[in-house]
Design an enzyme around this catalytic site. Structure first.
Site, PDB file in Angstrom:
ATOM      1  N   ASP A 129       0.841  -1.196   0.000  1.00  0.00           N
ATOM      2  CA  ASP A 129       0.000   0.000   0.000  1.00  0.00           C
ATOM      3  C   ASP A 129       0.878   1.248   0.000  1.00  0.00           C
ATOM      4  OD1 ASP A 129      -2.279  -1.507   0.196  1.00  0.00           O
ATOM      5  OD2 ASP A 129      -2.873  -0.808   2.186  1.00  0.00           O
ATOM      6  N   LYS A 189      -8.094   0.766  -5.306  1.00  0.00           N
ATOM      7  CA  LYS A 189      -9.288   0.204  -4.675  1.00  0.00           C
ATOM      8  C   LYS A 189     -10.554   0.954  -5.081  1.00  0.00           C
ATOM      9  CE  LYS A 189      -6.927  -1.138  -0.371  1.00  0.00           C
ATOM     10  NZ  LYS A 189      -7.029  -2.595  -0.365  1.00  0.00           N
ATOM     11  N   GLY A 216      -5.219  -2.805   8.725  1.00  0.00           N
ATOM     12  CA  GLY A 216      -4.940  -1.650   9.560  1.00  0.00           C
ATOM     13  C   GLY A 216      -4.767  -1.968  11.030  1.00  0.00           C
ATOM     14  N   ARG A 248      -6.767 -20.362   6.420  1.00  0.00           N
ATOM     15  CA  ARG A 248      -7.023 -21.728   6.900  1.00  0.00           C
ATOM     16  C   ARG A 248      -8.440 -22.173   6.522  1.00  0.00           C
ATOM     17  NH1 ARG A 248      -3.437 -24.481   9.840  1.00  0.00           N
ATOM     18  NH2 ARG A 248      -1.894 -23.389  11.105  1.00  0.00           N
ATOM     19  N   GLY A 284      -3.387  -7.216   8.084  1.00  0.00           N
ATOM     20  CA  GLY A 284      -2.722  -7.352   9.378  1.00  0.00           C
ATOM     21  C   GLY A 284      -1.304  -7.882   9.313  1.00  0.00           C
ATOM     22  N   GLY A 324      -0.246  -3.646   3.942  1.00  0.00           N
ATOM     23  CA  GLY A 324      -0.848  -2.320   3.932  1.00  0.00           C
ATOM     24  C   GLY A 324      -0.113  -1.385   4.859  1.00  0.00           C
ATOM     25  N   SER A 325      -0.725  -1.096   5.980  1.00  0.00           N
ATOM     26  CA  SER A 325      -0.168  -0.143   6.938  1.00  0.00           C
ATOM     27  C   SER A 325       1.166  -0.624   7.496  1.00  0.00           C
ATOM     28  CB  SER A 325      -1.158   0.041   8.084  1.00  0.00           C
ATOM     29  OG  SER A 325      -2.490   0.001   7.602  1.00  0.00           O
TER      30      SER A 325
END
Lengths: 187, 294
Positions: free
Chosen positions: B24, B81, B153, B165, B214, B235-236
């Site tokens: 990101d 996005k 995030g 999973r 995450g 991402g973050s």
């Protein structure tokens, strides 16, 4: 006869499709991520993926000189898409060629279409071109194997061949079969 | 003769992104850092998910000007996005010629009943999924890549693990079923029988399965790869950490060498602080992104 062992540079990219084709033609396959991984291979594939990512990975792993030495050893080398870019003068310098990246445009211009490939019997190959490069310069000793319109999309010099498209993404196994057949019989 | 934007070339780009990291970025400068660190692609967005969480309000498609600047700054693929169901945002992104559109739960959904008809577009789509049924519904709508939703995030990988999973487990269970059981499974998964049969016969999704949500460390990336993800989105986790460039390089390294603990150890060493994190389990129901979409 012992099956040849063929390596696939596996820093990133479309590795498993090449592996499936090579195994279908009787080769043992090894994924190569380090210089040690090149030891004892009979041939090597540089797959498609992102050439920038692979170039950085080659530098990080110290793979530049070992890959050039492998190519210089005369063992067969097959490169597709990003792999073709890696061969050129601005990257590994294995072939006296220069590539233009994303030569057909962004993803929305990616396409498939029939391509005549020199030396391939049985009609044209259905080429899959994904953000594909083209060869914009080549020395006289480089044989042009394929073109789309005027763009050079397949080249060979000695045991090293490269394509701007992805035979590994098709069911047409002829390019991989010919590549495996060129590997000197082991044992 | 050339055929553009066929399913083969749409899925093909996802296949070429395997084993890599999609990062990101919110501007051209970050995009250049990501490219120089070895990202296979960048996801252009105005705010990274952790800021979307902090700021609240409606999160929308990014300003085309910002996406254009990123496209001009890097040569790797640029994704962007659109809101779930917001097909006009997707039309705008297609007009920009982004390389992939993420119909993303990280943005505020625009339609509570319908996802975008992705077959109507020439640009390929990636969509999030929490289980096999959701993945197959998105594929039936034309998605060419599936990613776990995770909980974007947060810096907490637990939800991405759960989703991968769940998807992989459901695939394994299909492989042992006979024809009658597959028909029931299709009903239970609320997915087309034809796709359920294909998955049962082939033991995988018909498009690449990536992971997102995450992922904050090199070890997180290697974990997702060992669990069967074919690539990771971060991402973050990168640009909210203390040393983005180094962390980006190390996540790339750990993704390449995900099966080599010595290399993952090397990648994890001396990285500085990770992003500020939130425990996904402690989020209020209205803060959970993964529940968006169906």
């Amino acid at each position: 006869m012992v099956a040849p062992t063929i390596g696939i540079l596996a820093l990133q990219g479309g590795v498993q499709e090449h592996a499936a084709h090579l195994r279908a033609h009787g080769a043992e396959v090894r994924e190569v991520r380090t210089p040690e991984g090149l030891e004892g291979l009979d041939a090597l594939v540089l797959p498609g993926g992102e050439s920038t990512t692979m170039t950085l990975g080659i530098a990080r792993e110290g793979l530049g000189d070992p890959l050039r030495a492998f190519a210089a050893s005369g063992r067969p080398l097959l490169a597709t898409c990003a792999g073709l870019i890696l061969l050129d003068r601005d990257h590994l310098g294995v072939l006296p060629i220069r590539c233009e990246r994303n030569a057909f445009g962004r993803q929305i211009r990616s396409f498939e279409g029939d391509v005549d490939v020199a030396g391939l019997d049985g009609g044209p190959h259905h080429g899959v071109f994904i953000r594909a490069p083209k060869v914009v310069e080549h020395d006289d000793d480089v044989e042009v194997l394929a073109r789309v319109d005027d763009a050079v999309v397949g080249v060979r010099r000695g045991p090293v061949e490269g394509y701007a498209f992805h035979p590994e993404l098709t069911d047409d196994g002829r390019i991989h079969a010919a590549f495996v057949a060129r590997v000197p019989a082991a044992g | 003769m050339r055929d553009e934007s066929t399913p083969r070339v749409k899925t093909g780009l996802a296949e070429m992104l395997r084993g890599g990291v999609i990062m990101d970025v919110i501007d051209a400068e970050q995009a250049k850092i990501a490219e120089a660190a070895g990202a296979t692609a960048v996801m252009a967005l105005e705010r990274v998910p952790s800021d979307i969480r902090r700021d609240g309000g409606v999160a929308r498609m990014s300003d085309p000007q910002m996406i254009k600047e990123i496209q001009e700054a890097v040569s790797i693929p640029v994704m962007a996005k659109a809101r779930i169901g917001h097909f006009v945002e997707a039309q705008v992104l297609e007009a920009l010629e982004v390389d992939y559109i993420d119909e993303s739960e990280v943005l505020t959904p625009a339609d509570e009943a319908n996802h975008i008809d992705k077959w109507a577009f020439e640009v390929p789509f990636v969509c999030g999924a929490t289980n096999l049924g959701e993945a197959l519904r998105r594929i039936a709508e034309g998605a060419c890549m599936i990613r776990s939703k995770g909980e974007a995030g947060t810096g907490d990988v637990v939800e991405a693990v759960r989703h991968i999973r769940a998807i992989r487990g459901d695939i394994k269970r299909l492989s042992g079923m006979d024809g009658g059981e597959l028909a029931t499974a299709a009903k239970n998964h609320q997915a087309p029988l034809e796709l359920v049969r294909w998955v049962a016969a082939n033991g995988k999704l018909p498009v690449p399965l990536f992971s997102a949500g995450g992922i904050a460390t090199p070890a997180d990336a290697a974990l997702m790869m060992q669990l069967g993800a074919e690539s990771v989105f971060v991402g973050s986790g990168i640009f909210k950490s203390e040393d983005p460039q180094r962390r980006a390089e190390r996540v790339v390294m750990a993704t390449t060498h995900f099966q080599d603990p010595a290399k993952v150890m090397e990648a994890s060493t001396g990285l500085g602080r990770a992003m500020d994190s939130l425990e996904a389990r402690k989020l209020g129901e209205d803060q959970v992104f993964a529940g968006r979409g169906w």
